[in-house]
Design an enzyme around this catalytic site. Structure first.
Site, short mmCIF file in Angstrom:
data_model
loop_
_atom_site.label_atom_id
_atom_site.label_comp_id
_atom_site.label_asym_id
_atom_site.label_seq_id
_atom_site.Cartn_x
_atom_site.Cartn_y
_atom_site.Cartn_z
CB SER A 1 -24.14 7.76 -14.09
OG SER A 1 -24.10 7.10 -12.89
CE1 TYR B 1 -2.68 7.67 -3.04
CE2 TYR B 1 -1.62 9.33 -4.41
CZ TYR B 1 -1.86 8.03 -4.29
OH TYR B 1 -1.43 7.07 -5.00
CD GLU C 1 -2.99 -0.27 -0.04
OE1 GLU C 1 -3.08 0.28 -1.10
OE2 GLU C 1 -3.74 -1.23 0.39
CG ASP D 1 -6.11 2.07 -8.07
OD1 ASP D 1 -5.30 1.34 -7.24
OD2 ASP D 1 -6.11 3.36 -7.72
N GLY E 1 -12.22 3.07 -1.36
CA GLY E 1 -10.88 2.43 -1.49
C GLY E 1 -10.89 1.25 -2.49
CD GLU F 1 -7.64 7.70 -11.75
OE1 GLU F 1 -7.82 6.35 -12.08
OE2 GLU F 1 -7.79 7.52 -10.32
CB SER G 1 -9.93 1.02 -7.84
OG SER G 1 -8.87 1.25 -7.46
#
Ligand code: GLA
Length: 415
Positions: A78, A235, A44, A183, A136, A172, A138
């Protein structure tokens, strides 16, 4: 992998996508894309240092029904009311919407593919996902991959999983998170029944069959971990700290002539000096958070290598112990855990789990728990009574607590 009698089961199929498409656009779709979410088993916060990780793709996935258009427009609906319809034009410099807009995950691959390969042809699409959002797992990279795969296919750009994964990882970063490539690589490149050890520069996937009697449980703490929200700054800061720690360490090693050749990257360092010696040196050279981030990166990379061996040897307790150590390191050295994640880990262990750790970027989201076929029932039961019921969070439990099924990576087919 034992799945009968426990939440999870086989890969779920979503049903009404094609009908919604026809209702929305007046004609049927011609292509169907699917891109799974993932659960990271171990490794991780080290992919962005170029160090190996060991995730698997999940049965939960994004599905996108689409019909190519003759112009530059992308229209996307969506099925989830939280995500309003979007449309935009494909061009090399697409202006992002405001931070946190879900549509940026569709603009990201369009912009990257336009810049690199000059693609221009858009599509009409309807998208559906059963990947829990901001947990978490993805969900956002699965959208990037699904849209990216669709656009690449339409414009005859290579959809070979590894080359597309490298492009999608760069794509991304458009949303502002300086992520690594884990990911995108696992969602595109995974194989059925397998986890994959992913190494970077060059990107490689080593597929390892998950032993039949191992169960990886995913449990959602309920704390939201939104990648494009508050989590983003924390992050990106960690990534910066890792870069800074590397800079100080490599300068020190060069000045002191500790290694014969220059070590310029984390993989160089970890491949040249063993983890224990590296930690000793770092304790003399680094302080505070830089020391802690560095220690996590180096020890976590060693745990990934060891974990692959433990899975190949079907050593469930050995693998579990590595997960426990990973969680401890993420908590104390990397500071990405929360009280709820720590509690879930503790409850899982009380229930007899072989190991448990937070998964994904942390700051909320899920834990991944390893149990054997013989203990999984007890572990699930303990999680339900001691965590979810205690916190009055037992509604829609099947979305928050399930056994992960290692599924194959993304695909596209004509319909
Ligand atoms: C997010 C990023 C990944 C990885 C994980 C933490 O999911 O997208 O690249 O860094 O966090 O391991």
């Amino acid at each position: 992998m034992a799945t009968s009698g426990v939440p999870g089961g086989t890969c779920r199929r979503l049903s009404t996508l094609e009908e919604v498409f026809e209702e929305t656009y007046g004609s049927p779709p011609t292509l169907l894309v699917r891109a799974p979410g993932r659960v990271n088993l171990i490794g991780e916060h080290i992919d962005y240092n170029g160090l190996p990780v060991f995730p698997m793709a999940l049965q939960h996935e994004v599905r996108l029904a689409l019909r190519p258009r003759d112009d530059e427009t992308v229209r996307l609906h969506s099925n989830d009311q939280r995500f309003p319809p979007i449309h935009f034009e494909i061009e090399p410099a697409i202006e992002p919407w405001k931070k946190g807009s879900w549509g940026n995950y569709a603009k990201a691959p369009a912009q990257e593919l336009a810049e690199r390969f000059g693609i221009w042809q858009g599509f009409d699409g309807v998208l559906e996902s059963d990947i829990p959002v901001a947990a978490g797992l993805s969900s956002s990279s699965a959208i990037v991959n699904a849209v990216g795969l669709a656009l690449a296919h339409i414009s005859e750009v290579s959809t070979e999983p590894r080359s597309l994964a490298a492009v999608m990882a760069d794509a991304e970063r458009y949303v502002g998170t300086q992520g690594g490539g884990m990911d995108q690589a696992i969602s595109l490149g995974a194989r059925d029944r397998c986890a994959a050890k992913i190494t970077f520069h060059p990107l490689r996937l080593r597929h390892v069959v998950v032993p039949d009697d191992w169960c990886f449980i995913v449990a959602d703490s309920g704390d939201v971990a939104e990648k494009s929200g508050a989590l983003q700054a924390a992050y990106n800061l960690r990534r910066k700290e890792c870069d800074e720690a590397l800079r100080v360490m490599t300068a020190h090693l060069a000045t002191e002539k500790i290694t014969a050749q220059l070590c310029m990257s984390y993989p160089d360092l970890c491949g040249t000096i063993d983890a224990e010696t590296l930690i000793k040196i770092s304790e003399q050279v680094l302080q505070g958070s830089l020391l802690r981030r560095f220690r996590h990166a180096v020890t976590e990379a060693a745990r990934v290598d060891e974990a692959v061996d433990r899975m190949l040897a079907a050593d469930v307790h050995g693998f579990g112990a590595l997960m426990d150590a990973s969680h401890a390191s993420l908590k104390t050295d990397y500071h990405v855990s929360t009280a709820a994640l720590d509690e879930l880990v503790a409850v899982a262990k009380e229930g007899g789990a072989a190991g448990a750790r937070l998964t994904g970027a942390g700051f909320g989201g899920c834990v991944v728990v390893l149990a054997s076929r013989w203990t999984v029932g007890e572990v699930l039961e303990t999680l339900v009574t001691e965590y979810f019921e205690r916190r009055h969070q037992a509604e829609r439990l099947e979305e928050r607590l399930f056994v992960a099924v290692p599924c194959r990576g993304a695909s596209i087919r004509e319909i």
